[in-house]
Design a protein around this motif. Structure first.
Motif, PDB file in Angstrom:
ATOM      1  N   GLY A 145      -6.073  18.145   0.019  1.00  0.00           N
ATOM      2  CA  GLY A 145      -6.764  20.239  -0.342  1.00  0.00           C
ATOM      3  C   GLY A 145      -5.208  20.714   0.137  1.00  0.00           C
ATOM      4  N   LEU A 146      -4.725  20.756   0.582  1.00  0.00           N
ATOM      5  CA  LEU A 146      -3.585  22.180   1.070  1.00  0.00           C
ATOM      6  C   LEU A 146      -2.420  21.358   0.495  1.00  0.00           C
ATOM      7  CD1 LEU A 146      -2.717  23.654   2.857  1.00  0.00           C
ATOM      8  CD2 LEU A 146      -1.431  22.476   4.267  1.00  0.00           C
ATOM      9  N   ILE A 147      -2.319  19.749  -0.478  1.00  0.00           N
ATOM     10  CA  ILE A 147      -1.438  19.378  -1.525  1.00  0.00           C
ATOM     11  C   ILE A 147      -1.322  20.157  -2.462  1.00  0.00           C
ATOM     12  CG2 ILE A 147      -0.542  17.857  -2.734  1.00  0.00           C
ATOM     13  CD1 ILE A 147      -0.676  15.923   0.301  1.00  0.00           C
ATOM     14  N   TYR A 148      -2.637  20.322  -2.758  1.00  0.00           N
ATOM     15  CA  TYR A 148      -3.588  20.543  -3.784  1.00  0.00           C
ATOM     16  C   TYR A 148      -3.066  22.335  -4.016  1.00  0.00           C
ATOM     17  CZ  TYR A 148      -5.389  16.489  -6.002  1.00  0.00           C
ATOM     18  OH  TYR A 148      -6.080  15.130  -6.135  1.00  0.00           O
ATOM     19  N   VAL A 149      -3.389  23.106  -3.437  1.00  0.00           N
ATOM     20  CA  VAL A 149      -2.716  24.012  -3.085  1.00  0.00           C
ATOM     21  C   VAL A 149      -1.504  24.324  -3.040  1.00  0.00           C
ATOM     22  CG1 VAL A 149      -2.880  26.757  -1.500  1.00  0.00           C
ATOM     23  CG2 VAL A 149      -5.000  25.551  -1.996  1.00  0.00           C
ATOM     24  N   LEU A 150      -0.292  23.649  -2.302  1.00  0.00           N
ATOM     25  CA  LEU A 150       0.511  23.964  -2.660  1.00  0.00           C
ATOM     26  C   LEU A 150       1.408  23.636  -3.754  1.00  0.00           C
ATOM     27  CD1 LEU A 150       1.802  22.276   0.640  1.00  0.00           C
ATOM     28  CD2 LEU A 150       1.996  24.608  -0.103  1.00  0.00           C
ATOM     29  N   LEU A 151       1.015  22.911  -5.263  1.00  0.00           N
ATOM     30  CA  LEU A 151       0.721  22.221  -6.215  1.00  0.00           C
ATOM     31  C   LEU A 151       0.768  23.594  -7.477  1.00  0.00           C
ATOM     32  CD1 LEU A 151       2.734  19.799  -7.033  1.00  0.00           C
ATOM     33  CD2 LEU A 151       0.030  18.980  -7.178  1.00  0.00           C
ATOM     34  N   PHE A 152      -0.902  23.631  -6.905  1.00  0.00           N
ATOM     35  CA  PHE A 152      -1.694  24.467  -8.191  1.00  0.00           C
ATOM     36  C   PHE A 152      -2.047  25.859  -7.838  1.00  0.00           C
ATOM     37  CE2 PHE A 152      -2.943  20.446  -8.814  1.00  0.00           C
ATOM     38  CZ  PHE A 152      -1.764  19.739  -9.926  1.00  0.00           C
ATOM     39  N   GLY A 153      -1.601  26.401  -6.302  1.00  0.00           N
ATOM     40  CA  GLY A 153      -1.071  27.705  -5.969  1.00  0.00           C
ATOM     41  C   GLY A 153      -0.776  28.777  -6.636  1.00  0.00           C
ATOM     42  N   MET A 154      -0.528  30.309  -6.302  1.00  0.00           N
ATOM     43  CA  MET A 154      -0.182  30.744  -7.123  1.00  0.00           C
ATOM     44  C   MET A 154       1.580  31.162  -6.426  1.00  0.00           C
ATOM     45  SD  MET A 154      -1.093  32.610  -9.234  1.00  0.00           S
ATOM     46  CE  MET A 154       0.124  33.894  -9.276  1.00  0.00           C
ATOM     47  N   GLN A 155       1.601  30.264  -4.779  1.00  0.00           N
ATOM     48  CA  GLN A 155       2.836  30.426  -4.558  1.00  0.00           C
ATOM     49  C   GLN A 155       3.933  29.027  -4.614  1.00  0.00           C
ATOM     50  OE1 GLN A 155       3.481  33.470  -4.035  1.00  0.00           O
ATOM     51  NE2 GLN A 155       0.758  33.721  -2.854  1.00  0.00           N
ATOM     52  N   VAL A 215      -4.731   9.579   4.794  1.00  0.00           N
ATOM     53  CA  VAL A 215      -4.288  11.168   4.848  1.00  0.00           C
ATOM     54  C   VAL A 215      -5.774  12.102   5.245  1.00  0.00           C
ATOM     55  CG1 VAL A 215      -3.552  13.280   3.694  1.00  0.00           C
ATOM     56  CG2 VAL A 215      -2.779  11.101   3.147  1.00  0.00           C
ATOM     57  N   SER A 216      -5.375  12.846   5.889  1.00  0.00           N
ATOM     58  CA  SER A 216      -5.985  13.765   6.457  1.00  0.00           C
ATOM     59  C   SER A 216      -6.811  15.322   5.106  1.00  0.00           C
ATOM     60  CB  SER A 216      -5.724  14.724   7.699  1.00  0.00           C
ATOM     61  OG  SER A 216      -7.043  16.151   7.776  1.00  0.00           O
ATOM     62  N   PRO A 217      -8.245  14.787   5.350  1.00  0.00           N
ATOM     63  CA  PRO A 217      -9.046  15.652   3.692  1.00  0.00           C
ATOM     64  C   PRO A 217      -7.762  17.282   4.000  1.00  0.00           C
ATOM     65  CG  PRO A 217     -10.802  14.951   4.890  1.00  0.00           C
ATOM     66  CD  PRO A 217      -9.220  14.445   5.694  1.00  0.00           C
ATOM     67  N   VAL A 218      -7.937  17.160   5.234  1.00  0.00           N
ATOM     68  CA  VAL A 218      -7.644  19.005   4.849  1.00  0.00           C
ATOM     69  C   VAL A 218      -6.524  19.051   3.883  1.00  0.00           C
ATOM     70  CG1 VAL A 218      -6.477  21.124   6.314  1.00  0.00           C
ATOM     71  CG2 VAL A 218      -8.416  20.079   6.482  1.00  0.00           C
ATOM     72  N   ILE A 219      -5.107  18.231   4.621  1.00  0.00           N
ATOM     73  CA  ILE A 219      -3.764  17.959   4.123  1.00  0.00           C
ATOM     74  C   ILE A 219      -4.313  17.853   2.623  1.00  0.00           C
ATOM     75  CG2 ILE A 219      -1.730  16.921   4.522  1.00  0.00           C
ATOM     76  CD1 ILE A 219      -2.146  18.156   6.204  1.00  0.00           C
TER      77      ILE A 219
END
Lengths: 348, 297
Positions: free
Chosen positions: B127-137, B121-125
């Protein structure tokens, strides 16, 4: 100390490694488990050691020195185990390898340092490697490594000694030396031993008793003489050396080999139970033609072709070969000796 | 003349063979030259550039770049993230390779594939997964906010992302090693009466120590150098959620070239040190393997 295995089965997924096997090894005996690969002999050894767990079944038991030990794990059984590929600890010296089993004991059972040193030195003497205590396993020859592995197994004063193809990774000469040495050692220390091997010569030479295994079952148990001279089945006969297969019938207790190989009951004859004559003798001699003479080795071997091209192997003394002065393509007669001819399940 | 060639060919077939499989000298020079030129352009020159740029205003300015509070904070955060990620993956890698090398169980191949996931997996992706999981939205965002737990744009997110991307290094190194060594030595130890711990410390660990160290070194290098995944979850809060690689980017974007290259030189030094240790370990592992093979033969 005696070993008794009762009604043990083992399956790996869909593969049956042992089918309801029972076995007794008397105190101080050296028993060989002999069989082709896949016959279940190593699995049986590993079950005795506690490295494999047998299938749960009523009446299934592993008893060592009168104690049922099925529920104990390998660590608590105190068996000596020697692996085919030595399994020496590569980052420990010979001394440390042998001392390992003593050093890992709980403090109250552990001998004092001097006691450990004394016992290791005694074992080093026993395996005739006194000078090599500080070598690493990688600096030893195969034969030396296997002797260290044996000393390491004996260091814990095991109730029984289990050897899994101990000479399998060694070359022929070392293997022969080592198995004679093992036999002498066993006569000295009398520890109950089970040796797994697929080499019939090794089993015949070393063991007090042989257990022949085939396809997850025991085919026959007996002294080397018994299994060699009175094999219980075609498999045992074929596994313990070369046999010639003939067809024929039984007439008043004697086998009469017919020249027509397609009819009659199968008859098995060992190469040294066949005689070659220049002229026809006996009831039903077989005509054959000499194909190859191989006279290097302790006895001479003559390969012949029967009337219908069937291969026949005859073993004889060098004297007899000289007497016959055989040559390639000579036409001769082959007689089975009166002595031993085996029919499928019973001897005549 | 013809006869002689025939004879020599018969006598020294090996030499003929060698001559046939070797390129002419000019070809060798060209191939070697291309390789060296490539190495020079893409590895040596950039490395040299990092240090010349960092030292452009002298050694004093170079050192001053580290005295900056934001730089110090970035270094601390990188050390913290690596300090958590490396031990975590050391323990995980040991456990996973032990399980995979020693036992057959359903899902074993799936586990091997999952361990490789961070490489695929690309590192950016990631990172994004964590944002999608734990982020405000994200899925867990509102619940986390209610309980006053911040993961994204905070230190926990950076640590999580670092653990994720460095996840395979130790396990990947150990699985083939442990499979190759087999379990006989451990069985022997057990049969001699050793407990599980004694077997691990006295037999298993010594057997895998160099491979383990190798994995740890690579894992550490990646943990300290990771940019993509950390960049996504960090939020780039100066002095708070910047790691060393992120700090380099910020300084560069602010046209603070000396500062950017000075901090970057730290990472370059780490890379060089890693290479040296890695080569030493490889040499050590090869030497021991050769010894085992040679003596076994």
């Amino acid at each position: 100390m005696s070993i008794e295995v009762r009604n043990v089965s083992k399956t790996f997924g869909g593969y049956v490694a042992l089918r309801n096997v029972s076995l007794c090894v008397g105190n101080g005996e050296l028993v060989a488990l002999l069989g082709p690969s896949g016959s279940g002999k190593t699995t049986l050894l590993r079950i005795i050691a506690g490295l494999e767990v047998p299938d749960a079944a009523d009446g299934s038991a592993v008893i060592v020195a009168g104690e049922e030990i099925s529920a104990r794990n390998a660590r608590e059984r105190r068996v000596g185990f020697v692996f085919q590929h030595y399994a020496l600890f590569r980052y420990m010296t010979v001394f440390e390898n042998i001392a390992f089993g003593l050093r890992v004991r709980p403090r109250e059972e552990r001998p004092a340092k001097a006691g450990i040193r004394e016992r290791v030195n005694r074992l080093l003497e026993l395996i005739q490697l006194d000078g090599l205590a500080h070598r690493y396993p990688a600096q030893l020859s195969g034969g030396q490594r296997q002797r260290v592995a044996l000393a390491r197994a004996l260091a814990i004063e095991p109730k029984v000694l289990l050897l899994d193809e101990p000479f399998g990774a060694l070359d022929a000469k070392v293997r022969q030396e080592l198995r004679r040495w093992l036999r002498r050692l066993h006569d000295e220390i009398h520890v109950t031993s089970v040796l797994v091997t697929h080499d019939q010569d090794e089993a015949l030479e070393v063991a007090d008793r042989i257990v022949v295994m085939n396809q997850a079952r025991i085919e026959q148990t007996g002294t080397p003489e018994e299994v060699f001279h009175n094999p219980a089945s075609q498999f045992v006969m074929e596994f313990l050396g070369h046999v010639n297969l003939f067809h024929g019938r039984v007439e008043s207790g004697k086998a009469v080999v017919s020249n027509d190989a397609s009819t009659g009951a199968p008859i098995f004859v060992r190469p040294f139970d066949l005689e070659i004559h220049r002229e026809a003798r006996g009831a039903a001699p077989m005509r054959a033609r000499v194909r190859r003479i191989q006279s290097a080795g302790p006895s001479a071997k003559v390969e012949l072709a029967g009337d219908n091209g069937q291969p026949i192997l005859v073993e004889m003394s060098h004297d007899r070969l000289r007497e016959l002065s055989l040559r390639r393509d000579d036409a001769v007669f082959v007689n089975p000796r009166e002595a031993k001819v085996f029919l499928d399940d019973y001897s005549i | 003349m013809v006869d002689r060639t025939a004879i020599s060919r018969k006598l020294i077939p090996d030499m003929i063979q060698t001559a046939k499989t070797t390129e002419p000298a000019w070809m060798r020079t060209i191939l070697l030259g291309i390789a060296l030129l490539f190495l020079l352009c893409f590895l040596v020159l950039p490395l040299a550039a990092v240090f010349t740029e960092a030292l452009r205003r002298g050694f004093g300015a170079y050192l001053a770049s580290f005295r900056d509070a934001a730089a110090m904070s970035a270094i601390r955060l990188t050390l913290l993230a690596a300090g958590i990620a490396v031990p975590a993956n050391l323990v995980f890698g040991l456990a996973a390779s032990w399980g995979i090398a020693r036992f057959k169980f359903p899902g074993r191949n799936l586990l091997v594939t999952l361990i490789d996931l961070p490489f695929a997996v690309s590192p950016v992706i990631s990172g994004l997964i964590y944002v999608l999981l734990f982020g405000m939205q994200g899925a867990l965002g509102p619940w986390l906010a209610q309980h006053n737990i911040q993961i994204i744009f905070a230190v926990p997110g950076i640590v999580l992302a670092t653990v994720f991307v460095t996840f395979p290094f130790v396990a990947r190194e150990l699985i083939p090693l442990m499979q190759e060594q087999g379990s006989e030595e451990e069985e022997a130890a057990l049969l001699l009466g050793a407990s599980g711990w004694q077997t691990f410390w006295r037999v298993t660990l010594p057997n895998i120590k160099w491979g383990l160290l190798y994995g740890v070194i690579l894992c550490n290098a990646r943990a300290m150098g990771e940019f993509g995944a950390v960049s996504v979850v960090s939020g780039h809060i100066r002095g708070k959620t910047n790691t060393v690689p992120l700090h380099v980017e910020i300084l560069y974007n602010e046209y603070n070239f000396v500062g950017a290259f000075a901090v970057a030189s730290l990472l370059a030094l780490l890379a060089l040190l890693t290479l040296v240790i890695k080569s030493a370990l490889e040499w050590k592992i090869r030497a021991e393997a050769a010894l085992q093979v040679e003596e076994a033969a």
